[in-house]
Design a protein around this motif. Structure first.
Motif, PDB file in Angstrom:
ATOM      1  N   GLN A  48       0.822  -1.219   0.000  1.00 26.58           N
ATOM      2  CA  GLN A  48       0.000   0.000   0.000  1.00 26.58           C
ATOM      3  C   GLN A  48       0.854   1.267   0.000  1.00 26.58           C
ATOM      4  O   GLN A  48       0.360   2.368   0.215  1.00 26.58           O
ATOM      5  CB  GLN A  48      -0.932   0.009   1.215  1.00 26.58           C
ATOM      6  CG  GLN A  48      -2.058  -1.001   1.105  1.00 26.58           C
ATOM      7  CD  GLN A  48      -3.003  -0.920   2.292  1.00 26.58           C
ATOM      8  OE1 GLN A  48      -2.924  -0.020   3.104  1.00 26.58           O
ATOM      9  NE2 GLN A  48      -3.898  -1.893   2.369  1.00 26.58           N
ATOM     10  N   SER A  49       2.151   1.104  -0.247  1.00 24.60           N
ATOM     11  CA  SER A  49       3.028   2.268  -0.140  1.00 24.60           C
ATOM     12  C   SER A  49       2.887   3.227  -1.320  1.00 24.60           C
ATOM     13  O   SER A  49       3.219   4.395  -1.211  1.00 24.60           O
ATOM     14  CB  SER A  49       4.488   1.822  -0.002  1.00 24.60           C
ATOM     15  OG  SER A  49       4.886   1.101  -1.149  1.00 24.60           O
ATOM     16  N   ALA A  50       2.415   2.743  -2.455  1.00 20.90           N
ATOM     17  CA  ALA A  50       2.256   3.615  -3.631  1.00 20.90           C
ATOM     18  C   ALA A  50       0.795   3.604  -4.067  1.00 20.90           C
ATOM     19  O   ALA A  50       0.180   2.541  -4.130  1.00 20.90           O
ATOM     20  CB  ALA A  50       3.136   3.111  -4.768  1.00 20.90           C
ATOM     21  N   PRO A  51       0.239   4.761  -4.346  1.00 22.35           N
ATOM     22  CA  PRO A  51      -1.184   4.791  -4.712  1.00 22.35           C
ATOM     23  C   PRO A  51      -1.450   4.313  -6.137  1.00 22.35           C
ATOM     24  O   PRO A  51      -0.699   4.609  -7.062  1.00 22.35           O
ATOM     25  CB  PRO A  51      -1.551   6.272  -4.570  1.00 22.35           C
ATOM     26  CG  PRO A  51      -0.275   7.014  -4.691  1.00 22.35           C
ATOM     27  CD  PRO A  51       0.822   6.102  -4.232  1.00 22.35           C
ATOM     28  N   GLY A  52      -2.522   3.576  -6.257  1.00 25.33           N
ATOM     29  CA  GLY A  52      -2.996   3.171  -7.576  1.00 25.33           C
ATOM     30  C   GLY A  52      -4.403   3.700  -7.781  1.00 25.33           C
ATOM     31  O   GLY A  52      -4.821   4.649  -7.097  1.00 25.33           O
ATOM     32  N   TRP A  53      -5.146   3.093  -8.681  1.00 21.53           N
ATOM     33  CA  TRP A  53      -6.501   3.553  -8.977  1.00 21.53           C
ATOM     34  C   TRP A  53      -7.533   2.488  -8.622  1.00 21.53           C
ATOM     35  O   TRP A  53      -7.299   1.297  -8.830  1.00 21.53           O
ATOM     36  CB  TRP A  53      -6.631   3.884 -10.464  1.00 21.53           C
ATOM     37  CG  TRP A  53      -6.060   5.212 -10.843  1.00 21.53           C
ATOM     38  CD1 TRP A  53      -6.731   6.390 -10.959  1.00 21.53           C
ATOM     39  CD2 TRP A  53      -4.688   5.511 -11.158  1.00 21.53           C
ATOM     40  NE1 TRP A  53      -5.861   7.405 -11.325  1.00 21.53           N
ATOM     41  CE2 TRP A  53      -4.596   6.895 -11.464  1.00 21.53           C
ATOM     42  CE3 TRP A  53      -3.510   4.754 -11.215  1.00 21.53           C
ATOM     43  CZ2 TRP A  53      -3.409   7.514 -11.811  1.00 21.53           C
ATOM     44  CZ3 TRP A  53      -2.320   5.372 -11.558  1.00 21.53           C
ATOM     45  CH2 TRP A  53      -2.274   6.733 -11.852  1.00 21.53           C
ATOM     46  N   PRO A  54      -8.687   2.932  -8.098  1.00 19.29           N
ATOM     47  CA  PRO A  54      -9.765   1.993  -7.771  1.00 19.29           C
ATOM     48  C   PRO A  54     -10.716   1.833  -8.955  1.00 19.29           C
ATOM     49  O   PRO A  54     -10.672   2.618  -9.910  1.00 19.29           O
ATOM     50  CB  PRO A  54     -10.479   2.713  -6.627  1.00 19.29           C
ATOM     51  CG  PRO A  54     -10.354   4.167  -6.995  1.00 19.29           C
ATOM     52  CD  PRO A  54      -9.029   4.311  -7.705  1.00 19.29           C
TER      53      PRO A  54
END
Lengths: 288, 323
Positions: free
Chosen positions: A124-130
Motif C-alpha cells: 500500500q506504499s504507492a497509490p494506484g486507482w480503484p
C-alpha cells in the motif's frame, strides 16, 4: 470480420452494449478506438457522441447511463484522441484520473490505521486507482489509468510533473502487487498470509502498463505471461496477454490465436481488432 | 415455545446488568422455518428427482412466474469443487419448468474473472444445460437500477442491482457449501455478492469489502426478498476457501425458503458455529432465528450428515464447539 460484428452491435443511441441491451462506456470506448484505428470516423463519431452525453460534471465517466458516479471507465475514454473526443472532455478525464486514488491511500484512512497501531503494508506504499471511488486500488484500473496517462504524456510533448509522479507511483503499485510466482491477479498478493495465484488477464494488463520497465524486472512476469498464453482459454486473457507481451517485444513471432477461442463481447472483439491494427512493439494504447 | 435466554445471552449477563434487562423484557418468539437436508451422494441423474422432490415438499409455487437461478461461479477449474455443479443447476432448471414457471433463467456475476461465459463454459454449463447461452444472464453487465437498501447495516447508502434479479419473482441462490477465510462460511447468503454488477463496481467487488462484508451480506439479504436457497453440498470445499480450499464430500443438498435458516443448518453440518458467523446474526437480527430449536429440519437430521470441514488456523474461531 470483428469490425463488422461490432458494427452490427451498435445501438441506435450510438453506444455499444457488452453483448446486447443498453450501451455501456467500456464497450463504447473500445469500439470507438477500434473504428478510429480502422479509419471509420463516421461510425466512431456516433460512439463519441454517446460518450460525450455520458460525461459527468466532475470530468469522469460512469460505467453506464443511470450510474451517478464516475469510475474506472474514465481511463478508457481518456485514450480516445482529444481531437476526436474534444479537448475539454479529454482534459477533464485526465484531471479526474490525476485526482483519483484508492481509498487505502487516503490520509484519513492512513491516520486511522496509524492510530490503531497498524503499520501500512508494503503493497500500500504507492497509490494506484480503484474501480470506483471509496474502494481500494486494484491492478485492472491502475493498468488502464497508467496506459491513459502514459499516452497523454507522450502525446502532449510537454511532460508534466504531476503526470510523471502518478505514472511512477502507479508503476510502483503494480510492482508491489506482483504475485510471488510472477504475474498479477486482481491485486491481492496474499490472502490471510497465503500466497495468491496470478491470472492471465491481469498479468497481460499490468505488463502492457509497465512498458519500458527494466527488462530484469520483467523476466519473471513475462515467463508467466508466455505460459498463460500457451494455455489461454478466453478472449479477454488472450487480448491482454498479446498486448502485454508486445509491450516488451516478447510476443512469439508468428503467434496465431487458438481457433477455439470465442470473441463473445464487444470489448473482446474491439481489442482484438485494435491488436490486429498494430504490429510488434506497437499498440493503439501507447505512442511508439 | 417457552421464552428463554440463550447461552450467549446468559454469558452477556455476566458482562453487565443491561443484558439481563434486555433478555427479560423481550422474549423472542420465532416461527420455525423448514430446512430440508437430502442425501445426494453424487452428481448424477438422480439429482433431477431429488431437486423436484425438495421443491414440491416446500410447495414452491412458480406457476406463471419468472425464476432466476443464481449459481456460484468463481474460477476456471472444472475438476475442482469451486463452482456450483452444472448438473444441479440444470436439475433445478428442469424442475421449475415442470412446475409451470413462465421463465427460468440462470444468472451470475463472478467477482474475479471478467469472462463469465467462458467461466461457465469451463465449469461445464454449456455442455450440461441445453441452450445455456440463450438462458443465461451475465449479471456483471446486466442493466442495473439504483436501489436504496431497506435495511442499511453497511456503509452503502445505495447499490446498483441487476434488473434481471430485481424483476424476478423468485431468486434461487444455488451456492456451494464452502469455507470462507473471512466470513467462516460462504453459503446461500454470501452467494448474493454475485448479483452486484462488476461492470460498475469492478473485479473484485471491493466496494462491498470496504462497506463491511458481513453488513453488506445482510443488506443484500434484506434488499432481495422472494428467495429460495439450494446449497450444493454434494461436494463442498474445506480449508482455505472459497478459492484455494480442497474438495470435501458431504453428499447432501440443503434447501429452504429461509436463507438464514438454510445457512445456519449448513454451518452446523460443517461444524461451524452459526452464532460466530456475523452476517447470519446481523441478518437474523439476533440469535433467536439461529437457534437449532427454531429451525424445523426435514429429511435427514443434522447429526446424520454432519462432517467437520477443515478450517485454516486463522478461521478456527468459527469452529462449532458442540452441536
Amino acid at each position: 470480420m470483428s469490425l463488422d460484428r461490432i458494427a452490427q452491435n451498435q445501438n441506435p443511441d450510438g453506444g455499444w452494449p457488452y453483448r446486447h441491451g443498453a450501451s455501456w462506456t467500456e464497450p463504447t470506448a473500445y469500439a470507438v478506438l477500434a473504428f478510429l484505428a480502422a479509419g471509420d470516423a463516421t461510425r466512431a463519431q456516433r460512439g463519441i457522441g454517446w460518450l460525450k452525453r455520458m460525461r459527468r460534471s466532475d470530468g469522469g465517466w460512469p460505467a453506464c447511463a443511470g450510474v451517478d458516479e464516475s469510475g474506472w471507465t474514465t481511463a478508457l475514454v481518456a485514450l480516445v484522441p482529444p481531437e476526436r473526443l474534444g479537448w475539454e472532455e479529454h482534459r477533464g478525464a485526465i484531471r479526474w484520473l490525476l485526482g483519483t486514488t484508492g481509498e487505502e491511500s487516503n490520509w484519513v484512512y492512513r491516520l486511522r490505521e496509524y492510530l490503531s497501531g497498524n503499520a501500512p503494508p508494503r503493497d500500500q506504499s504507492a497509490p494506484g486507482w480503484p474501480w470506483v471511488p471509496r474502494a481500494a486500488a486494484w491492478v485492472g484500473p491502475t493498468s488502464l489509468a497508467l496506459l491513459a496517462l502514459d499516452r497523454e504524456q507522450a502525446r502532449s510533448g510537454a511532460p508534466t510533473k504531476e503526470i510523471d509522479e502518478r505514472l511512477n507511483e502507479g508503476r510502483r503499485f503494480l510492482m508491489n502487487r506482483m504475485c510471488r510466482t510472477g504475474g498479477w491477479n486482481h491485486g491481492s498478493v496474499n490472502a490471510l498470509g497465503y500466497p495468491a495465484d496470478a491470472y492471465p488477464e491481469t498479468t497481460g494488463m499490468a505488463l502492457a502498463a509497465l512498458r519500458g520497465a527494466p527488462p530484469n524486472q520483467m523476466e519473471k512476469p513475462l515467463g508467466v505471461a508466455l505460459r498463460f498464453l500457451a494455455s489461454c482459454r478466453c478472449a479477454d486473457a488472450l487480448n491482454w496477454l498479446r498486448l502485454g507481451l508486445r509491450a516488451h517485444q516478447n510476443l512469439p513471432a508468428g503467434y496465431v490465436a487458438p481457433a477455439e477461442i470465442q470473441f463473445r463481447t464487444v470489448p473482446e472483439m474491439a481489442v482484438d481488432a485494435l491488436i490486429s491494427a498494430g504490429g510488434q512493439g506497437r499498440s493503439p494504447f501507447w505512442v511508439a | 415455545m417457552t421464552p428463554r435466554c440463550t447461552r450467549r445471552e446468559w454469558l452477556g449477563v455476566t458482562a453487565g446488568p443491561l443484558a439481563l434487562v434486555g433478555c427479560a423484557k423481550k422474549p423472542v418468539v420465532v416461527t420455525p422455518s423448514t430446512v430440508t437436508i437430502v442425501r445426494a451422494p453424487a452428481y448424477d441423474q438422480s439429482l433431477y428427482g431429488t431437486v423436484r422432490d425438495i421443491l414440491q415438499a416446500h410447495r414452491v409455487d412458480v406457476r406463471g412466474r419468472s425464476v432466476v437461478l443464481k449459481p456460484n461461479l468463481v474460477e476456471f477449474e472444472p475438476g475442482s469443487s469451486i463452482n456450483t455443479n452444472p448438473l444441479l443447476v440444470h436439475a433445478a432448471y428442469e424442475a421449475f419448468r415442470e412446475m409451470g414457471a413462465a421463465r427460468v433463467r440462470i444468472a451470475e456475476g463472478p467477482g474475479h474473472r471478467r469472462n463469465t461465459l467462458d467461466l461457465a463454459d469451463a465449469a461445464g454449463y454449456f455442455k450440461i444445460v441445453p441452450g445455456f447461452e440463450d438462458n443465461f444472464i451475465d449479471l456483471n453487465v446486466d442493466e442495473a437500477t439504483r436501489v436504496f437498501p431497506k435495511q442499511q447495516l453497511s456503509r452503502l447508502e445505495k447499490l446498483y442491482l441487476p434488473n434481471t434479479v430485481l424483476g424476478a419473482d423468485l431468486l434461487v441462490s444455488m451456492a456451494k457449501m464452502k469455507t470462507h477465510h473471512w466470513t467462516g462460511a460462504t453459503l446461500s447468503m454470501k452467494n448474493l455478492f454475485g448479483v452486484v454488477p462488476s461492470g460498475i463496481y469492478g473485479w473484485p467487488k471491493n466496494v462491498l469489502h470496504w462497506a463491511g462484508i458481513h453488513e453488506c451480506i445482510a443488506d443484500l439479504h434484506a434488499a432481495l426478498p422472494g428467495r429460495f436457497a439450494i446449497v450444493d453440498g454434494v461436494v463442498g470445499m474445506e480449508g482455505n476457501g472459497p478459492i484455494q480450499g480442497v474438495a470435501k464430500s458431504v453428499g447432501v443438498l440443503v434447501a429452504g425458503s429461509d436463507p438464514i435458516a438454510v445457512d445456519a443448518t449448513c454451518c452446523r453440518i460443517m461444524h461451524i458455529d452459526p452464532f460466530r458467523v456475523n452476517y447470519l446474526r446481523l441478518a437474523a437480527g439476533g440469535d433467536a432465528r439461529l437457534e437449532e430449536g427454531n429451525v424445523k429440519q426435514a429429511g435427514e437430521s443434522i447429526a446424520a450428515v454432519a462432517t467437520p470441514f477443515h478450517l485454516i488456523p486463522e478461521s478456527r474461531g468459527f469452529r462449532l464447539e458442540k452441536s
